[in-house]
Design a protein around this motif. Sequence first.
Motif, PDB file in Angstrom:
ATOM      1  N   LEU A  39       0.864  -1.132  -0.129  1.00 46.69           N
ATOM      2  CA  LEU A  39       0.010   0.048   0.014  1.00 46.69           C
ATOM      3  C   LEU A  39       0.904   1.213   0.045  1.00 46.69           C
ATOM      4  CD1 LEU A  39      -2.635  -1.347   2.677  1.00 46.69           C
ATOM      5  CD2 LEU A  39      -2.865  -1.159   0.147  1.00 46.69           C
ATOM      6  N   THR A  40       0.265   2.304  -0.440  1.00 49.12           N
ATOM      7  CA  THR A  40       1.172   3.658  -0.408  1.00 49.12           C
ATOM      8  C   THR A  40       0.820   4.158   0.713  1.00 49.12           C
ATOM      9  OG1 THR A  40       0.739   3.829  -3.070  1.00 49.12           O
ATOM     10  CG2 THR A  40       1.454   5.649  -1.659  1.00 49.12           C
ATOM     11  N   PRO A  41       1.617   4.625   1.573  1.00 54.13           N
ATOM     12  CA  PRO A  41       1.484   5.341   2.935  1.00 54.13           C
ATOM     13  C   PRO A  41       0.842   6.529   2.903  1.00 54.13           C
ATOM     14  CG  PRO A  41       3.803   4.332   2.940  1.00 54.13           C
ATOM     15  CD  PRO A  41       3.068   4.001   1.519  1.00 54.13           C
ATOM     16  N   LEU A  42      -0.020   6.970   3.735  1.00 52.07           N
ATOM     17  CA  LEU A  42      -0.730   8.349   3.584  1.00 52.07           C
ATOM     18  C   LEU A  42       0.527   9.404   3.417  1.00 52.07           C
ATOM     19  CD1 LEU A  42      -3.462   7.933   5.908  1.00 52.07           C
ATOM     20  CD2 LEU A  42      -3.749   7.928   3.508  1.00 52.07           C
ATOM     21  N   LEU A  43       1.552   9.456   4.174  1.00 53.55           N
ATOM     22  CA  LEU A  43       2.369  10.608   4.228  1.00 53.55           C
ATOM     23  C   LEU A  43       2.910  10.640   2.875  1.00 53.55           C
ATOM     24  CD1 LEU A  43       4.160  12.774   5.389  1.00 53.55           C
ATOM     25  CD2 LEU A  43       5.799  10.853   6.313  1.00 53.55           C
ATOM     26  N   ARG A  44       3.601   9.460   2.136  1.00 56.64           N
ATOM     27  CA  ARG A  44       4.172   9.340   0.715  1.00 56.64           C
ATOM     28  C   ARG A  44       3.055   9.894  -0.223  1.00 56.64           C
ATOM     29  NH1 ARG A  44       7.852   6.766  -2.001  1.00 56.64           N
ATOM     30  NH2 ARG A  44       7.675   6.361  -4.209  1.00 56.64           N
ATOM     31  N   ARG A  45       1.938   9.438   0.171  1.00 54.76           N
ATOM     32  CA  ARG A  45       0.657   9.995  -1.025  1.00 54.76           C
ATOM     33  C   ARG A  45       0.474  11.477  -0.950  1.00 54.76           C
ATOM     34  NH1 ARG A  45      -4.728   6.527  -0.646  1.00 54.76           N
ATOM     35  NH2 ARG A  45      -3.299   4.922  -0.926  1.00 54.76           N
ATOM     36  N   ALA A  46       0.360  12.019   0.205  1.00 56.61           N
ATOM     37  CA  ALA A  46       0.362  13.497   0.463  1.00 56.61           C
ATOM     38  C   ALA A  46       1.654  14.060  -0.041  1.00 56.61           C
ATOM     39  CB  ALA A  46       0.226  13.842   2.016  1.00 56.61           C
ATOM     40  N   ILE A  47       2.818  13.803   0.000  1.00 58.67           N
ATOM     41  CA  ILE A  47       4.029  14.209  -0.499  1.00 58.67           C
ATOM     42  C   ILE A  47       4.117  14.376  -2.069  1.00 58.67           C
ATOM     43  CG2 ILE A  47       6.345  14.013  -1.022  1.00 58.67           C
ATOM     44  CD1 ILE A  47       6.483  13.122   2.035  1.00 58.67           C
ATOM     45  N   MET A  48       3.678  13.283  -2.800  1.00 60.77           N
ATOM     46  CA  MET A  48       3.413  13.149  -4.096  1.00 60.77           C
ATOM     47  C   MET A  48       2.208  14.046  -4.776  1.00 60.77           C
ATOM     48  SD  MET A  48       4.256   9.240  -5.084  1.00 60.77           S
ATOM     49  CE  MET A  48       2.767   8.497  -4.384  1.00 60.77           C
ATOM     50  N   MET A  49       1.288  14.074  -3.818  1.00 59.96           N
ATOM     51  CA  MET A  49       0.046  14.959  -4.588  1.00 59.96           C
ATOM     52  C   MET A  49       0.689  16.425  -4.349  1.00 59.96           C
ATOM     53  SD  MET A  49      -3.220  13.347  -2.560  1.00 59.96           S
ATOM     54  CE  MET A  49      -4.242  14.771  -2.963  1.00 59.96           C
ATOM     55  N   ARG A  50       1.388  17.011  -3.367  1.00 57.26           N
ATOM     56  CA  ARG A  50       1.942  18.128  -3.113  1.00 57.26           C
ATOM     57  C   ARG A  50       2.905  18.392  -4.390  1.00 57.26           C
ATOM     58  NH1 ARG A  50       4.076  20.970   2.246  1.00 57.26           N
ATOM     59  NH2 ARG A  50       1.589  21.027   2.673  1.00 57.26           N
ATOM     60  N   GLU A  51       3.707  17.416  -4.822  1.00 58.56           N
ATOM     61  CA  GLU A  51       4.627  17.638  -5.941  1.00 58.56           C
ATOM     62  C   GLU A  51       4.130  17.775  -7.175  1.00 58.56           C
ATOM     63  OE1 GLU A  51       8.377  17.874  -7.650  1.00 58.56           O
ATOM     64  OE2 GLU A  51       7.998  17.780  -5.506  1.00 58.56           O
ATOM     65  N   ASP A  52       3.085  16.901  -7.328  1.00 62.51           N
ATOM     66  CA  ASP A  52       2.094  17.015  -8.615  1.00 62.51           C
ATOM     67  C   ASP A  52       1.611  18.302  -8.767  1.00 62.51           C
ATOM     68  OD1 ASP A  52       2.750  14.439  -9.103  1.00 62.51           O
ATOM     69  OD2 ASP A  52       0.677  13.462  -8.571  1.00 62.51           O
ATOM     70  N   ASP A  53       1.167  19.061  -7.848  1.00 64.51           N
ATOM     71  CA  ASP A  53       0.601  20.371  -7.675  1.00 64.51           C
ATOM     72  C   ASP A  53       1.865  21.475  -8.075  1.00 64.51           C
ATOM     73  OD1 ASP A  53      -1.792  19.514  -7.066  1.00 64.51           O
ATOM     74  OD2 ASP A  53      -1.792  19.961  -5.011  1.00 64.51           O
ATOM     75  N   ARG A  54       2.885  21.176  -7.391  1.00 60.35           N
ATOM     76  CA  ARG A  54       3.951  21.953  -8.060  1.00 60.35           C
ATOM     77  C   ARG A  54       4.532  21.920  -9.511  1.00 60.35           C
ATOM     78  NH1 ARG A  54       7.013  19.803  -3.499  1.00 60.35           N
ATOM     79  NH2 ARG A  54       6.547  21.058  -1.621  1.00 60.35           N
ATOM     80  N   LEU A  55       4.480  20.646  -9.850  1.00 57.38           N
ATOM     81  CA  LEU A  55       4.765  20.229 -11.288  1.00 57.38           C
ATOM     82  C   LEU A  55       3.957  20.955 -12.230  1.00 57.38           C
ATOM     83  CD1 LEU A  55       6.526  18.847 -13.150  1.00 57.38           C
ATOM     84  CD2 LEU A  55       4.929  16.709 -13.125  1.00 57.38           C
TER      85      LEU A  55
END
Length: 319
Positions: free
Chosen positions: A283-299
């Motif tokens: 499973l993707t840990p919630l913290l990792r998912r939150a960081i990736m979502m924030r990174e996608d927003d920046r991108l």
Amino acid sequence: IKKLRQSSQLVYDKNTGSYRQIEFRDIVIIMRAPSNGGGEIYEVLNNADIPCYLEKKSGYFTSWEVQITMDILRVLDNPQQDLPLTAVLKAPFVGFTDYSDNELLMIRRLDEKKNMYECLEEAALAADELGDKARQTLSALTKLRRLAIQCPSSELLLRVYQECHLPDYAAVLPQGAERRNNLEALYDKAVQYEQASFHGFFMFLTFLEQMQKKNQSIEPAPLLGENVDVVRIMSIHQSKGLEFPIVFICGTTSEFSKKSHKADAVFDRELGIGFRMRGKNPLTPLLRRAIMMREDDRLVSEEMRNLYVAMTRPRERLY
């Protein structure tokens, strides 16, 4: 582009304050990264007899003229290296016709226990055409090796260019002007190296090889002035602050790069570190998912800014 050039449409010339026919220099192709597809566009335009210019920011050390110059320098430093020596012997300015009667293969087979340079010395003992070529080559190498001991790196490089006619050979190849420019940039780098109080041909060669290993590049001087009549291919970053009458934005269908999603650990200054879980069905840990979502927003925000820059470059027409 050809239709634009042949049409009766006009563009405003801010230098003269009047309208005139469209020229190639009025047209610019802007890409997010010209290294990804810019070369193909360059080839297509060339094949269509449309003069164009693509400023390359990478691949300097992989170009033929720089590679062969580096191999010559390696041979002058140590001729017992088979690969650089063979590359030099195969070069058009040496005179061995390896493509027809396999002269290099004949030399190599003289004694397979010896290296290529020793075989070349053995070939030079023969009183035939192959021996004449081998003697001429050894004589030229010996002369340049003596110079390498006596003169500065920049002067040696200049003599290599003159003896091997490298700028002339580079000029007749496709993109000849750029190739000559690469050789001039290498000479300029040798001058700068000596001005920084570094001396010695071997140290200069080591310096170049270290640059190559670190994927660093030498930036040649720009070839074009503003009024040269060619279609330019450039990156969005290069186009910042500039305006052009007609702009094509290419490469907009490529997907965003999401390399961080594949990394074992992702980072965020505020949220911390998100690790990838191992196992058959991780499973993707919630913290990792939150960081990736924030990174996608920046991108997405960054790519929107780039698109805005690209779309505000044309003065009259955008494609």
